[in-house]
Write a protein that holds these residues in place. Structure first.
Motif, PDB file in Angstrom:
ATOM      1  N   PRO A  74      -8.900  11.287   6.854  1.00 24.36           N
ATOM      2  CA  PRO A  74      -7.621  10.728   6.388  1.00 24.36           C
ATOM      3  C   PRO A  74      -7.774   9.422   5.616  1.00 24.36           C
ATOM      4  CG  PRO A  74      -7.967  10.128   8.662  1.00 24.36           C
ATOM      5  CD  PRO A  74      -9.205  10.889   8.236  1.00 24.36           C
ATOM      6  N   LEU A  75      -8.845   9.290   4.847  1.00 23.18           N
ATOM      7  CA  LEU A  75      -9.109   8.048   4.126  1.00 23.18           C
ATOM      8  C   LEU A  75      -8.086   7.816   3.010  1.00 23.18           C
ATOM      9  CD1 LEU A  75     -11.050   5.625   3.644  1.00 23.18           C
ATOM     10  CD2 LEU A  75     -12.257   7.094   2.000  1.00 23.18           C
ATOM     11  N   ASP A  76      -7.575   6.607   2.935  1.00 24.30           N
ATOM     12  CA  ASP A  76      -6.689   6.178   1.849  1.00 24.30           C
ATOM     13  C   ASP A  76      -7.575   5.591   0.750  1.00 24.30           C
ATOM     14  OD1 ASP A  76      -4.698   5.226   0.230  1.00 24.30           O
ATOM     15  OD2 ASP A  76      -4.018   3.653   1.596  1.00 24.30           O
ATOM     16  N   SER A  77      -7.870   6.389  -0.260  1.00 25.35           N
ATOM     17  CA  SER A  77      -8.829   5.948  -1.282  1.00 25.35           C
ATOM     18  C   SER A  77      -8.201   5.697  -2.641  1.00 25.35           C
ATOM     19  CB  SER A  77      -9.934   7.004  -1.436  1.00 25.35           C
ATOM     20  OG  SER A  77      -9.370   8.250  -1.822  1.00 25.35           O
ATOM     21  N   LYS A  78      -6.919   6.025  -2.817  1.00 21.00           N
ATOM     22  CA  LYS A  78      -6.294   5.914  -4.137  1.00 21.00           C
ATOM     23  C   LYS A  78      -5.075   5.002  -4.163  1.00 21.00           C
ATOM     24  CE  LYS A  78      -8.944   9.028  -6.253  1.00 21.00           C
ATOM     25  NZ  LYS A  78      -9.797   8.687  -7.415  1.00 21.00           N
ATOM     26  N   ILE A  79      -4.150   5.183  -3.213  1.00 20.90           N
ATOM     27  CA  ILE A  79      -2.846   4.521  -3.297  1.00 20.90           C
ATOM     28  C   ILE A  79      -2.839   3.151  -2.624  1.00 20.90           C
ATOM     29  CG2 ILE A  79      -0.401   4.733  -2.726  1.00 20.90           C
ATOM     30  CD1 ILE A  79      -0.681   7.723  -2.861  1.00 20.90           C
ATOM     31  N   GLY A  80      -3.351   3.068  -1.406  1.00 25.06           N
ATOM     32  CA  GLY A  80      -3.347   1.799  -0.674  1.00 25.06           C
ATOM     33  C   GLY A  80      -2.096   1.564   0.145  1.00 25.06           C
ATOM     34  N   HIS A  81      -1.082   2.405  -0.010  1.00 32.44           N
ATOM     35  CA  HIS A  81       0.194   2.220   0.680  1.00 32.44           C
ATOM     36  C   HIS A  81       0.029   2.304   2.197  1.00 32.44           C
ATOM     37  CE1 HIS A  81       4.331   3.241   2.015  1.00 32.44           C
ATOM     38  NE2 HIS A  81       4.720   2.584   0.932  1.00 32.44           N
ATOM     39  N   GLY A  82      -0.649   3.347   2.672  1.00 33.90           N
ATOM     40  CA  GLY A  82      -0.848   3.500   4.108  1.00 33.90           C
ATOM     41  C   GLY A  82      -1.706   2.398   4.701  1.00 33.90           C
ATOM     42  N   THR A  83      -2.682   1.923   3.945  1.00 39.85           N
ATOM     43  CA  THR A  83      -3.535   0.828   4.400  1.00 39.85           C
ATOM     44  C   THR A  83      -2.721  -0.453   4.549  1.00 39.85           C
ATOM     45  OG1 THR A  83      -5.444   1.817   3.303  1.00 39.85           O
ATOM     46  CG2 THR A  83      -5.599  -0.520   3.849  1.00 39.85           C
ATOM     47  N   HIS A  84      -1.817  -0.693   3.610  1.00 42.67           N
ATOM     48  CA  HIS A  84      -0.945  -1.872   3.657  1.00 42.67           C
ATOM     49  C   HIS A  84      -0.038  -1.817   4.880  1.00 42.67           C
ATOM     50  CE1 HIS A  84       1.888  -4.954   2.164  1.00 42.67           C
ATOM     51  NE2 HIS A  84       0.913  -5.318   1.356  1.00 42.67           N
ATOM     52  N   VAL A  85       0.557  -0.644   5.123  1.00 38.06           N
ATOM     53  CA  VAL A  85       1.440  -0.446   6.271  1.00 38.06           C
ATOM     54  C   VAL A  85       0.672  -0.651   7.580  1.00 38.06           C
ATOM     55  CG1 VAL A  85       2.716   1.324   7.551  1.00 38.06           C
ATOM     56  CG2 VAL A  85       3.092   1.042   5.092  1.00 38.06           C
ATOM     57  N   ALA A  86      -0.533  -0.083   7.658  1.00 40.79           N
ATOM     58  CA  ALA A  86      -1.342  -0.190   8.875  1.00 40.79           C
ATOM     59  C   ALA A  86      -1.671  -1.642   9.199  1.00 40.79           C
ATOM     60  CB  ALA A  86      -2.622   0.625   8.722  1.00 40.79           C
ATOM     61  N   GLY A  87      -1.938  -2.451   8.180  1.00 42.11           N
ATOM     62  CA  GLY A  87      -2.243  -3.863   8.408  1.00 42.11           C
ATOM     63  C   GLY A  87      -1.065  -4.632   8.966  1.00 42.11           C
ATOM     64  N   ILE A  88       0.149  -4.330   8.502  1.00 44.05           N
ATOM     65  CA  ILE A  88       1.341  -5.001   9.025  1.00 44.05           C
ATOM     66  C   ILE A  88       1.512  -4.673  10.504  1.00 44.05           C
ATOM     67  CG2 ILE A  88       3.857  -5.180   8.839  1.00 44.05           C
ATOM     68  CD1 ILE A  88       3.548  -4.493   5.863  1.00 44.05           C
ATOM     69  N   ILE A  89       1.152  -3.457  10.888  1.00 44.66           N
ATOM     70  CA  ILE A  89       1.308  -3.039  12.287  1.00 44.66           C
ATOM     71  C   ILE A  89       0.220  -3.631  13.177  1.00 44.66           C
ATOM     72  CG2 ILE A  89       1.311  -1.071  13.874  1.00 44.66           C
ATOM     73  CD1 ILE A  89       2.389   0.627  11.539  1.00 44.66           C
ATOM     74  N   ALA A  90      -1.048  -3.450  12.788  1.00 41.56           N
ATOM     75  CA  ALA A  90      -2.113  -3.717  13.758  1.00 41.56           C
ATOM     76  C   ALA A  90      -3.376  -4.305  13.151  1.00 41.56           C
ATOM     77  CB  ALA A  90      -2.448  -2.440  14.527  1.00 41.56           C
ATOM     78  N   ALA A  91      -3.271  -5.143  12.124  1.00 35.36           N
ATOM     79  CA  ALA A  91      -4.472  -5.845  11.665  1.00 35.36           C
ATOM     80  C   ALA A  91      -4.996  -6.706  12.806  1.00 35.36           C
ATOM     81  CB  ALA A  91      -4.146  -6.706  10.450  1.00 35.36           C
ATOM     82  N   GLU A  92      -6.308  -6.743  12.938  1.00 33.16           N
ATOM     83  CA  GLU A  92      -6.941  -7.436  14.065  1.00 33.16           C
ATOM     84  C   GLU A  92      -6.718  -8.944  13.980  1.00 33.16           C
ATOM     85  OE1 GLU A  92     -11.324  -7.533  16.281  1.00 33.16           O
ATOM     86  OE2 GLU A  92     -11.074  -6.614  14.303  1.00 33.16           O
ATOM     87  N   SER A  93      -6.519  -9.569  15.126  1.00 27.87           N
ATOM     88  CA  SER A  93      -6.339 -11.022  15.166  1.00 27.87           C
ATOM     89  C   SER A  93      -7.596 -11.700  15.695  1.00 27.87           C
ATOM     90  CB  SER A  93      -5.153 -11.392  16.064  1.00 27.87           C
ATOM     91  OG  SER A  93      -5.427 -11.033  17.407  1.00 27.87           O
ATOM     92  N   SER A  94      -7.664 -12.989  15.465  1.00 26.34           N
ATOM     93  CA  SER A  94      -8.744 -13.829  16.004  1.00 26.34           C
ATOM     94  C   SER A  94     -10.134 -13.344  15.615  1.00 26.34           C
ATOM     95  CB  SER A  94      -8.635 -13.901  17.547  1.00 26.34           C
ATOM     96  OG  SER A  94      -7.380 -14.384  17.933  1.00 26.34           O
ATOM     97  N   ASN A  95     -10.246 -12.761  14.429  1.00 24.15           N
ATOM     98  CA  ASN A  95     -11.566 -12.334  13.962  1.00 24.15           C
ATOM     99  C   ASN A  95     -12.071 -13.204  12.808  1.00 24.15           C
ATOM    100  OD1 ASN A  95      -9.766 -11.455  12.050  1.00 24.15           O
ATOM    101  ND2 ASN A  95     -10.528  -9.357  11.932  1.00 24.15           N
ATOM    102  N   GLY A  96     -11.323 -14.274  12.489  1.00 25.13           N
ATOM    103  CA  GLY A  96     -11.777 -15.229  11.496  1.00 25.13           C
ATOM    104  C   GLY A  96     -11.582 -14.809  10.057  1.00 25.13           C
ATOM    105  N   ILE A  97     -10.976 -13.646   9.805  1.00 24.02           N
ATOM    106  CA  ILE A  97     -10.756 -13.203   8.423  1.00 24.02           C
ATOM    107  C   ILE A  97      -9.344 -12.653   8.269  1.00 24.02           C
ATOM    108  CG2 ILE A  97     -13.180 -12.622   8.025  1.00 24.02           C
ATOM    109  CD1 ILE A  97     -12.347  -9.652   8.341  1.00 24.02           C
ATOM    110  N   GLY A  98      -8.882 -12.613   7.059  1.00 26.40           N
ATOM    111  CA  GLY A  98      -7.703 -11.852   6.684  1.00 26.40           C
ATOM    112  C   GLY A  98      -6.408 -12.210   7.359  1.00 26.40           C
TER     113      GLY A  98
END
Length: 647
Positions: free
Chosen positions: A311-335
């Motif tokens: 299920p890789l998002d390789s073209k649009i980026g929309h699902g990747t953007h949505v996933a980050g708003i939901i559950a991007a990792e915290s306290s990892n020093g980046i992003g």
């Protein structure tokens, strides 16, 4: 000449007499019809759904045969009978293919095989696909049809340049013919859906610190501050909750998402023996990312559009953007940081590279998420036509999963039932519909609105410029976008945080908690309960009542047409109920409420008659009924129903 005219008036001929009599009769008929119309009831019938030719272009139709009341039959019996029946009724059409839309037995078996590592969630997920789902979804078929060739009419259509239009009209006629059959429950096209994210700016940024202590750059992550997560995160950050992102897929190798991608524990063993099954357990060559050849079937999600286990998002980026708003990792020093930074993302792709999908793929994706144990589903896409097949699926899976959907970006009322423009899936019962607001707490210029909206969340800046920062496919790995697509995942993340702390919560209880402390947004349009406030929702008492209001049902979602005397039914469940009241207000967003009754009651079972309601005491039009329950702490929980009085 004057003499001749006078003579004609004094001695009219037979033709003039006949014409005069005809004119008098016509006037009498006209007056009688006008009088009848004045005394006839106002017609508030819902306009018949109008399918576009784009929806019919593929020739794919979904047909639902009426259930057999739970009677057991040999496998394939009804399919064979249905196909034979279909071909007999469609002599003017060629049936190219005909097959069951879903195999419920496969999904049920898959659900039973899934391992649920968190013991608290086992009870909640135990019967995801039970009899209720079979009752809703059995005997639904997908068929591909086309009109049979006719030399004469085909030649005319070709000559007039209306081949596509002619095919469209014939398929619409076929739908009406099949719907008239007593064996058939409904027929509809395999409808189109599109992603609900606006065109984005190509702005890239450097990494943003997300270290603990709230030293975040809120010019970039203002959305988290708006929904109020700081206090809530001290109690829960979404641990143990799986959020399915039905979208364009997810870039699971993104550094802010890599550790928060759901991995199926029924398939992937804990090779690292750290007690957590993650992508690291699938990384056989140790390069720190997941390669396509390392993916085993069913291990991390599915791509329904390409029928692929990756299920890789390789073209649009929309699902990747949505996933980050939901559950991007915290306290990892980046992003960045997501709203539920310890939840897991289940990537599911249903879209083409142009951002288009079909009803059938959405149905399969929802069933997949349910069978694999997802707790929350985010759907940042919209369709402008109501789908009965999708509504059936939503009704079945929403009993066990929290469904969140974007309201759409057309700046229109998505609850216009009379025009058949209920947004789907946001407008369906059982789905939390989310509109977008700006950083000035005003409605985003593009956001849809209406009584179908439940909440709003951050979606843009004041002037419509995209300003929701999240993970993406750019060289820096981050991008700002705007849209209700970006607002919905804030609510999905909030639901994950609430469920992580209190896994016993039902879907309506989560909605009640989010309503309890939400902030109203200033707008002339209806934006539901307003901006969610996670800090207040997570601190809500576990003794909040569960409230449900029922009035006379209608075939379209969320709107009830009533006349005369009707019964208002409801349920108030819980261990701490002090009182309840029933109110009515004019319109879809009442500024004032009239109390119909105040009552003291400790418990009310489902379907209890609250009171009779005489709609004849009110003028015809739209009204909102509200049932509010109060506990011993003074906390109020309500449910509303929009009614259309037509006497």
């Amino acid at each position: 000449m004057p003499f001749l005219f006078t003579k004609l008036l004094l001695k009219p001929n037979k033709l003039m007499i006949r014409r005069s009599i005809f004119l008098m009769l016509s006037m009498l008929l006209l007056l009688s019809s006008v009088a009848a119309q004045e005394h006839a009831p106002v017609n508030h019938e819902v306009k018949e759904l109008q399918y576009s030719c784009d929806d019919l272009a593929s020739g794919e139709l979904i047909i639902k045969y009426k259930n057999r009341h739970g009677k057991k039959r040999a496998p394939g019996f009804h399919r064979a009978k249905s196909e034979k029946h279909l071909r007999a009724r469609t002599t003017n059409y060629r049936v190219n293919s005909f097959h069951s839309l879903v195999n419920l037995d496969n999904y049920s078996k898959a659900a039973k095989r899934e391992l649920i590592p968190n013991a608290k969630l086992k009870k909640r997920r135990k019967e995801v696909l039970g009899y209720g789902m079979a009752e809703e979804l059995e005997d639904i078929y997908l068929m591909n049809v086309e009109p049979k060739a006719n030399m004469f009419t085909d030649w005319l259509d070709q000559a007039q340049g209306r081949v596509k239009l002619a095919k469209c009209e014939k398929l619409k006629l076929m739908i009406k013919e099949l719907e008239a059959d007593p064996e058939v429950e409904f027929v509809e096209p395999n409808l189109n859906y599109k992603l609900a994210g606006l065109a984005d700016f190509a702005t890239e940024i450097q990494t943003v610190e997300d270290t603990p202590g709230w030293k975040l750059d809120y010019s970039a992550l203002w959305g988290l501050d708006e929904i109020g997560v700081d206090q809530a995160w001290r109690q829960s950050q979404g641990e143990g909750i799986v959020v399915a992102v039905i979208d364009s897929g997810v870039n699971y190798n993104h550094p802010d998402l890599y550790n928060n991608i759901w991995v199926n524990p029924s398939i992937v063993p804990d090779r690292n023996r750290d007690g957590i099954v993650s992508l690291k357990d699938m990384d056989s060559n140790g390069n720190g990312k997941l390669d396509k050849h390392e993916i085993t079937p069913g291990s991390i999600g599915y791509d329904f559009f390409h029928k692929d286990f990756d299920p890789l998002d390789s073209k649009i980026g929309h699902g990747t953007h949505v996933a980050g708003i939901i559950a991007a990792e915290s306290s990892n020093g980046i992003g960045i940081t997501g709203a539920a930074p310890r939840a897991k993302i289940m990537p599911i792709n249903v879209f083409s590279t142009s951002g288009q999908t079909k009803t059938t793929l959405l149905i399969k994706a929802l069933l997949y998420a349910a069978s694999k144990g997802a707790d929350v589903v985010n759907m940042s896409f919209t369709g402008s036509t109501y789908s009965k097949a999708l509504e059936r699926t939503v009704k079945a899976v929403s009993k066990k999963m929290v469904l969140v959907a974007a309201a759409g970006n057309d700046d229109r009322d998505i609850s216009n039932v009379s025009a058949g423009t209920i947004a789907s899936p946001a407008g369906l019962p059982g789905v939390i519909a989310v509109g977008a607001m700006s950083n000035r707490r005003t409605k985003s210029k593009f956001s849809n609105y209406g009584y179908n909206i439940d909440f709003v969340a951050p979606g843009s800046t004041r002037y419509g410029r995209p300003n929701i920062l999240s993970s993406d496919l750019t060289s820096s790995g981050y991008r700002v976008r705007a849209g209700t697509s970006m607002a919905a995942p804030y609510v999905a993340g909030a639901a994950a945080v609430l469920l992580s702390k209190s896994p016993q919560l039902k879907v309506d209880e989560i909605v009640n908690r989010l309503r309890l402390d939400s902030l109203e947004i200033e707008s002339s349009q209806n934006l539901g309960a307003g901006l969610i406030q996670l800090n207040g929702a997570i601190d809500a008492s576990n003794r909040l009542p569960r409230v449900a209001l029922k009035v006379k049902e209608f075939q379209y979602p969320r709107l009830k047409f009533i006349n005369g005397l009707v019964n208002i039914k409801g349920s108030i469940l819980g261990t701490d109920i002090m009182s309840y009241r029933i109110e009515i207000g004019s319109g879809v967003k009442p500024s004032t409420w009239d109390t119909l009754g105040n009552f003291t009651l400790r418990f009310m079972k489902k379907g209890t008659l609250l009171r009779g309601f005489d709609s004849r005491a009110y003028k015809d039009g739209l009204y909102t009924l509200r049932l509010t329950a109060v506990n011993s702490l003074g906390e109020e929980v309500y449910d509303e129903a929009l009614i259309n009085i037509n006497n």
